[in-house]
Design a protein around this motif. Structure first.
Motif, short mmCIF file in Angstrom:
data_model
loop_
_atom_site.label_atom_id
_atom_site.label_comp_id
_atom_site.label_asym_id
_atom_site.label_seq_id
_atom_site.Cartn_x
_atom_site.Cartn_y
_atom_site.Cartn_z
N SER A 82 0.87 -1.18 0.00
CA SER A 82 0.00 0.00 0.00
C SER A 82 0.90 1.22 0.00
CB SER A 82 -0.89 0.02 1.25
OG SER A 82 -1.73 -1.10 1.29
N TYR A 83 0.38 2.31 -0.56
CA TYR A 83 1.20 3.50 -0.75
C TYR A 83 0.43 4.74 -0.34
CZ TYR A 83 2.99 -0.03 -3.91
OH TYR A 83 3.44 -1.22 -4.43
N MET A 84 1.15 5.69 0.24
CA MET A 84 0.60 7.01 0.51
C MET A 84 1.67 8.04 0.20
SD MET A 84 -1.74 6.93 3.86
CE MET A 84 -2.99 5.68 4.12
N VAL A 85 1.29 9.03 -0.58
CA VAL A 85 2.18 10.13 -0.91
C VAL A 85 1.57 11.40 -0.33
CG1 VAL A 85 3.20 11.51 -2.77
CG2 VAL A 85 3.02 9.01 -3.00
N ASP A 86 2.38 12.17 0.37
CA ASP A 86 1.92 13.44 0.89
C ASP A 86 1.39 14.27 -0.29
OD1 ASP A 86 1.70 16.09 1.82
OD2 ASP A 86 3.44 15.89 3.13
N PRO A 87 0.13 14.70 -0.24
CA PRO A 87 -0.43 15.47 -1.36
C PRO A 87 0.41 16.70 -1.74
CG PRO A 87 -2.18 14.84 0.13
CD PRO A 87 -0.88 14.46 0.80
N ALA A 88 1.17 17.24 -0.81
CA ALA A 88 2.03 18.38 -1.12
C ALA A 88 3.17 17.99 -2.05
CB ALA A 88 2.60 18.98 0.18
N HIS A 89 3.40 16.68 -2.20
CA HIS A 89 4.51 16.21 -3.04
C HIS A 89 4.03 15.32 -4.19
CE1 HIS A 89 7.26 17.90 -0.16
NE2 HIS A 89 6.61 17.28 0.80
N SER A 90 2.74 15.36 -4.49
CA SER A 90 2.23 14.53 -5.59
C SER A 90 2.74 15.05 -6.93
CB SER A 90 0.70 14.49 -5.57
OG SER A 90 0.18 15.77 -5.84
N GLY A 91 2.79 14.15 -7.90
CA GLY A 91 3.24 14.53 -9.24
C GLY A 91 4.74 14.63 -9.39
N ARG A 92 5.49 14.17 -8.40
CA ARG A 92 6.96 14.27 -8.45
C ARG A 92 7.62 12.90 -8.58
NH1 ARG A 92 8.56 17.75 -3.35
NH2 ARG A 92 10.58 16.91 -3.99
N GLY A 93 6.84 11.85 -8.83
CA GLY A 93 7.40 10.52 -9.02
C GLY A 93 7.59 9.74 -7.73
N VAL A 94 7.09 10.25 -6.63
CA VAL A 94 7.25 9.56 -5.34
C VAL A 94 6.49 8.23 -5.35
CG1 VAL A 94 6.89 9.71 -2.84
CG2 VAL A 94 7.57 11.75 -4.13
N GLY A 95 5.26 8.23 -5.80
CA GLY A 95 4.47 7.01 -5.85
C GLY A 95 5.10 5.96 -6.74
N ARG A 96 5.56 6.38 -7.90
CA ARG A 96 6.22 5.45 -8.84
C ARG A 96 7.47 4.86 -8.19
NH1 ARG A 96 6.31 3.90 -13.88
NH2 ARG A 96 4.61 5.30 -14.43
N ALA A 97 8.27 5.68 -7.55
CA ALA A 97 9.49 5.18 -6.91
C ALA A 97 9.15 4.19 -5.79
CB ALA A 97 10.31 6.35 -6.36
N LEU A 98 8.15 4.50 -5.00
CA LEU A 98 7.75 3.59 -3.93
C LEU A 98 7.22 2.28 -4.48
CD1 LEU A 98 6.09 6.15 -1.50
CD2 LEU A 98 8.10 4.73 -0.98
N CYS A 99 6.39 2.35 -5.52
CA CYS A 99 5.83 1.13 -6.10
C CYS A 99 6.94 0.27 -6.69
CB CYS A 99 4.78 1.48 -7.14
SG CYS A 99 3.83 0.05 -7.71
#
Length: 162
Positions: A82-99
């Protein structure tokens, strides 16, 4: 961005965006009224599960991922995350890197597959991300999720053979 093991000391940085995301009720099947202690217990589980954080150069937490077995016993060869990205940092590739990190982790741990049991079909950014990393929708539970704005929507089961 660095992805590292999460510690109890990271929880105060995770909690604000965790609480915002869960309380919105749009993407997780968690109770929307989880308190901080319950949230910590759900997100920072004991081994063999694992939680990581993505941090920037200053050490600020950008997002987090929780990895675990999807099933026990004879189904324990299938991982989940499961993944959660701080909305203040969305769109910066954080979710992709975590996945991508969790997929690599699952391979290294010897899992044969990864399965997400409940991807809300209206969470189109997550669905697109997972598909871009090779996951497939293998089924959808019709009206399996009560979205606060869209009403009853489907829950995808997504799978990746490792």
């Amino acid at each position: 961005m660095l992805i590292r093991e999460a510690t109890a000391e990271d929880w105060p940085a995770i909690w604000p965006f965790f609480q915002t995301i869960v309380a919105a009720g749009e993407t997780f099947t968690y109770p929307v009224d989880l308190d901080q202690d319950q949230g910590r217990d759900w997100w920072l589980p004991a081994l063999p599960s694992r939680t990581v954080v993505a941090v920037d150069d200053s050490g600020a937490v950008l997002g987090t991922a929780k990895m675990n077995r999807n099933h026990q016993g004879n189904g324990s060869h299938v991982a989940s995350a499961s993944y959660m990205v701080d909305p203040a940092h969305s769109g910066r590739g954080v979710g992709r890197a975590l996945c991508a990190y969790t997929v690599d982790w699952a391979r290294e741990q010897g899992y044969r597959a990864m399965q997400f049991n409940a991807v809300v079909e209206t969470n189109v950014h997550a669905v697109k991300l997972y598909e871009s990393l090779g996951f497939e929708v293998i089924g959808t539970l019709p009206e399996g999720f009560r979205h606060p704005e869209d009403g009853y929507v489907g829950l995808h089961i997504m799978h990746l053979r490792l």
